[in-house]
Design a protein around this motif. Structure first.
Motif, PDB file in Angstrom:
ATOM      1  N   VAL A   1       0.866  -1.172   0.000  1.00  8.28           N
ATOM      2  CA  VAL A   1       0.000   0.000   0.000  1.00  8.28           C
ATOM      3  C   VAL A   1       0.905   1.225   0.000  1.00  8.28           C
ATOM      4  N   ALA A   2       0.918   1.953  -1.108  1.00 10.76           N
ATOM      5  CA  ALA A   2       1.781   3.125  -1.260  1.00 10.76           C
ATOM      6  C   ALA A   2       1.353   3.857  -2.519  1.00 10.76           C
ATOM      7  N   PRO A   3       1.727   5.124  -2.666  1.00 17.30           N
ATOM      8  CA  PRO A   3       1.458   5.821  -3.936  1.00 17.30           C
ATOM      9  C   PRO A   3       2.105   5.069  -5.093  1.00 17.30           C
ATOM     10  N   THR A   4       1.376   4.871  -6.163  1.00 19.80           N
ATOM     11  CA  THR A   4       1.897   4.118  -7.298  1.00 19.80           C
ATOM     12  C   THR A   4       3.087   4.808  -7.939  1.00 19.80           C
ATOM     13  N   SER A   5       3.173   6.124  -7.780  1.00 18.52           N
ATOM     14  CA  SER A   5       4.288   6.877  -8.351  1.00 18.52           C
ATOM     15  C   SER A   5       5.532   6.845  -7.481  1.00 18.52           C
TER      16      SER A   5
END
Length: 323
Positions: free
Chosen positions: A114-118
């Motif tokens: 779970v983290a920003p895809t960027s």
């Protein structure tokens, strides 16, 4: 993944590559199919329900994945499951709307992040898998750690160049170095943040290397090497922080010396003009009996006396090497 923007699922082939899966395919996935990596952005609508209903993660897994903390956190749920919370430097400070953490639940055959895809770690590992040079299975954590340390090394090199430029500008004594203190303040903040990131990465690697989880224990040698690299990067950051501190002290010393010179000159000027001001003030009182008031040349004589007195004071100061 169907219906999830910026989310994806990859099935690792064990040879450094991976193929994408749809949501339906992830539901029918089995451990015998290979290592499964599912990534979800933190801004996914109703993320807690997705973790529970779609991926069937129990509460003891969902809660850490949804938590927000300013430190490294590693929880061993059982002999096979890990929950990792790692900080990354490529976003703003953590808050409810902008998390900067990489959160991961890992087992020997499955990983949910779970983290920003960027985020750079996600992008880099995904590109490695696309080119057949990615992790082969349980070494997914090593891939994240390697990416983080490589990013830190590149960032350290950039900061080193920036600091060297500031040092050169300061030593050159150019007229355009007035902005050096402001640039240095911003650089020191960046150095502190970067050092904290490297320290957290090293702590995460060391903590994972001490775990008794079987599939982690098989990577002990690689984890030790990564910890040594992180330790070396931390020493480099310490050296940059120390150089920035020394440059800050040098700039402050130069500014203090300049201020002292200005105050000294103001004191000298005040000392020279103090007797002159006293004489003109004394002669300027509105009383009778002022000497020479009836002589037309008295003003010129007064000016001459003041000039001679000022010159004598200046010569006396020069003889005493005060100016």
């Amino acid at each position: 993944m169907d219906g999830f923007e910026n989310a994806f699922a990859l099935l690792l082939d064990g040879r450094g590559g991976a193929r994408p899966l749809t949501l339906e395919e992830t539901r029918s996935w089995r451990a015998s199919d290979g290592m499964l990596w599912v990534h979800l952005p933190p801004d996914l609508p109703d993320l807690p329900r997705v973790l529970e209903a779609v991926f069937r993660l129990p509460p003891q897994v969902r809660e850490p994945l949804l938590a927000d903390t300013g430190r490294v956190r590693i929880d061993v749920l059982n002999e096979n499951e890990l929950v990792l919370l790692l900080l990354h430097p490529d976003s703003t400070p953590p808050d409810a709307s902008s998390p900067r953490q990489l959160r991961a639940w890992m087992t020997a055959d499955r990983c949910v992040t779970v983290a920003p895809t960027s985020q750079h770690a996600i992008v880099a590992v995904r590109e490695q898998l696309a080119h057949g040079r990615g992790p082969r299975g349980t070494d997914l954590f090593l891939a994240f750690a390697t990416t983080a340390i490589s990013t830190a090394a590149l960032r350290t090199s950039e900061l080193d160049d920036t600091l060297s430029g500031l040092e050169t500008r300061f030593e050159a004594r150019r007229d355009d170095t007035a902005d050096v203190p402001g640039d240095l303040r911003r650089l020191r903040r960046t150095l502190v943040e970067q050092r904290r990131f490297v320290s957290l990465v090293r702590d995460a690697i060391l903590r994972v290397s001490l775990l008794t989880v079987e599939w982690v224990h098989a990577q002990q040698r690689e984890l030790r090497q990564m910890a040594e690299r992180a330790g070396g990067a931390l020493k480099e950051m310490d050296a940059l922080v120390e150089r920035a501190r020394i440059l800050h002290e040098d700039i402050k010393a130069r500014q203090d010396a300049r201020s002292q010179r200005i105050l000294y000159m103001l004191t000298i000027i005040s000392g020279v003009f103090l007797p002159l001001s006293f004489i003109t003030g004394l002669l300027g009182v509105n009383l009778g009996g002022i000497p020479g008031r009836h002589w037309r040349g008295s003003f010129l004589l007064l000016v001459l006396v003041l000039v001679v007195l000022a010159a004598a004071e200046w010569r006396a100061l020069r003889r005493r090497e005060l100016v």
